[in-house]
Design a protein around this motif. Structure first.
Motif, PDB file in Angstrom:
ATOM      1  N   ASP A   1       0.824  -1.208   0.000  1.00  0.00           N
ATOM      2  CA  ASP A   1       0.000   0.000   0.000  1.00  0.00           C
ATOM      3  C   ASP A   1       0.858   1.258   0.000  1.00  0.00           C
ATOM      4  N   LEU A   2       1.947   1.223   0.748  1.00  0.00           N
ATOM      5  CA  LEU A   2       2.804   2.409   0.819  1.00  0.00           C
ATOM      6  C   LEU A   2       3.519   2.670  -0.505  1.00  0.00           C
ATOM      7  N   THR A   3       3.962   1.614  -1.178  1.00  0.00           N
ATOM      8  CA  THR A   3       4.640   1.831  -2.457  1.00  0.00           C
ATOM      9  C   THR A   3       3.658   2.182  -3.567  1.00  0.00           C
ATOM     10  N   ALA A   4       2.404   1.786  -3.421  1.00  0.00           N
ATOM     11  CA  ALA A   4       1.402   2.113  -4.449  1.00  0.00           C
ATOM     12  C   ALA A   4       1.086   3.597  -4.460  1.00  0.00           C
ATOM     13  N   PHE A   5       1.257   4.251  -3.313  1.00  0.00           N
ATOM     14  CA  PHE A   5       0.878   5.655  -3.224  1.00  0.00           C
ATOM     15  C   PHE A   5       2.075   6.583  -3.142  1.00  0.00           C
ATOM     16  N   VAL A   6       3.229   6.132  -3.646  1.00  0.00           N
ATOM     17  CA  VAL A   6       4.398   7.011  -3.683  1.00  0.00           C
ATOM     18  C   VAL A   6       4.126   8.083  -4.721  1.00  0.00           C
ATOM     19  N   PRO A   7       4.272   9.345  -4.343  1.00  0.00           N
ATOM     20  CA  PRO A   7       3.992  10.389  -5.327  1.00  0.00           C
ATOM     21  C   PRO A   7       5.008  10.347  -6.461  1.00  0.00           C
ATOM     22  N   LYS A   8       4.517  10.388  -7.653  1.00  0.00           N
ATOM     23  CA  LYS A   8       5.376  10.367  -8.833  1.00  0.00           C
ATOM     24  C   LYS A   8       5.711  11.797  -9.224  1.00  0.00           C
ATOM     25  N   LYS A   9       6.847  11.930  -9.904  1.00  0.00           N
ATOM     26  CA  LYS A   9       7.235  13.255 -10.359  1.00  0.00           C
ATOM     27  C   LYS A   9       6.239  13.716 -11.415  1.00  0.00           C
ATOM     28  N   PRO A  10       5.848  14.957 -11.338  1.00  0.00           N
ATOM     29  CA  PRO A  10       4.928  15.442 -12.367  1.00  0.00           C
ATOM     30  C   PRO A  10       5.650  15.505 -13.707  1.00  0.00           C
ATOM     31  N   PRO A  11       4.946  15.255 -14.784  1.00  0.00           N
ATOM     32  CA  PRO A  11       5.601  15.303 -16.108  1.00  0.00           C
ATOM     33  C   PRO A  11       6.097  16.719 -16.392  1.00  0.00           C
ATOM     34  N   GLU A  12       7.223  16.758 -17.102  1.00  0.00           N
ATOM     35  CA  GLU A  12       7.782  18.068 -17.427  1.00  0.00           C
ATOM     36  C   GLU A  12       6.827  18.810 -18.348  1.00  0.00           C
ATOM     37  N   LYS A  13       6.727  20.083 -18.090  1.00  0.00           N
ATOM     38  CA  LYS A  13       5.823  20.899 -18.899  1.00  0.00           C
ATOM     39  C   LYS A  13       6.468  21.197 -20.246  1.00  0.00           C
TER      40      LYS A  13
END
Length: 161
Positions: free
Chosen positions: A113-125
């Motif tokens: 559960d903890l690894t499923a909700f790791v925030p991902k880096k937002p895509p570069e604009k």
């Protein structure tokens, strides 16, 4: 005093305090939410039930048989808004408690559960493409930068502004 009035008036004893209650008990009793009701509303709200459906279900469980959605929103507003988060928090709390006692399955579940909700880096604009300009702005731009040809006609080599 007439006989009729004297029969309706209840006699009271000052020493034993046997008096009629001041409030008329014929009105509807006000609703008092219990912990069981709060948990029920949280669970149903977590499953995306509508307020009307939750009120109808609670009306079936109550003695009176009716339960108004306004009453539901009045007494259970926090449970309706945050029900899903509260239920998920309780579930995670149980998993952590089991993990602390040495349950390997609970530890694996918690790590998943903890690894499923790791925030991902937002895509570069991506750089924004130039917006198309309107007719007036195109005419103004062209007026500031005249095309060649008039200078030769007027006798000069440079554009006249």
């Amino acid at each position: 005093m007439t006989e009729q009035n004297s029969q309706q008036a209840k006699q009271g004893n000052l020493f034993t305090r046997d008096f009629e209650p001041l409030r008329d008990p014929r009105g509807r009793k006000s609703f008092k939410p219990s912990d069981e009701n709060r948990l029920l509303v949280m669970t149903l709200a977590a499953q995306n039930w509508t307020h009307d459906n939750i009120a109808a279900f609670m009306g079936q469980k109550s003695e009176g048989g009716t339960f108004d959605p306004k009453t539901l929103r009045k007494y259970f507003s926090r449970e309706l808004e945050m029900g899903r988060l509260m239920i998920e928090g309780m579930a995670h709390q149980v998993v952590v408690d089991k993990m602390m006692t040495g349950n390997l399955t609970a530890a694996k579940k918690l790590l998943e559960d903890l690894t499923a909700f790791v925030p991902k880096k937002p895509p570069e604009k991506k750089p924004e493409a130039e917006k198309p300009i309107g007719k007036k702005q195109a005419l103004e731009r062209d007026a500031k930068n005249p095309t060649g040809g008039w200078g030769a006609i007027l006798g000069g080599s440079e554009a006249i502004n």
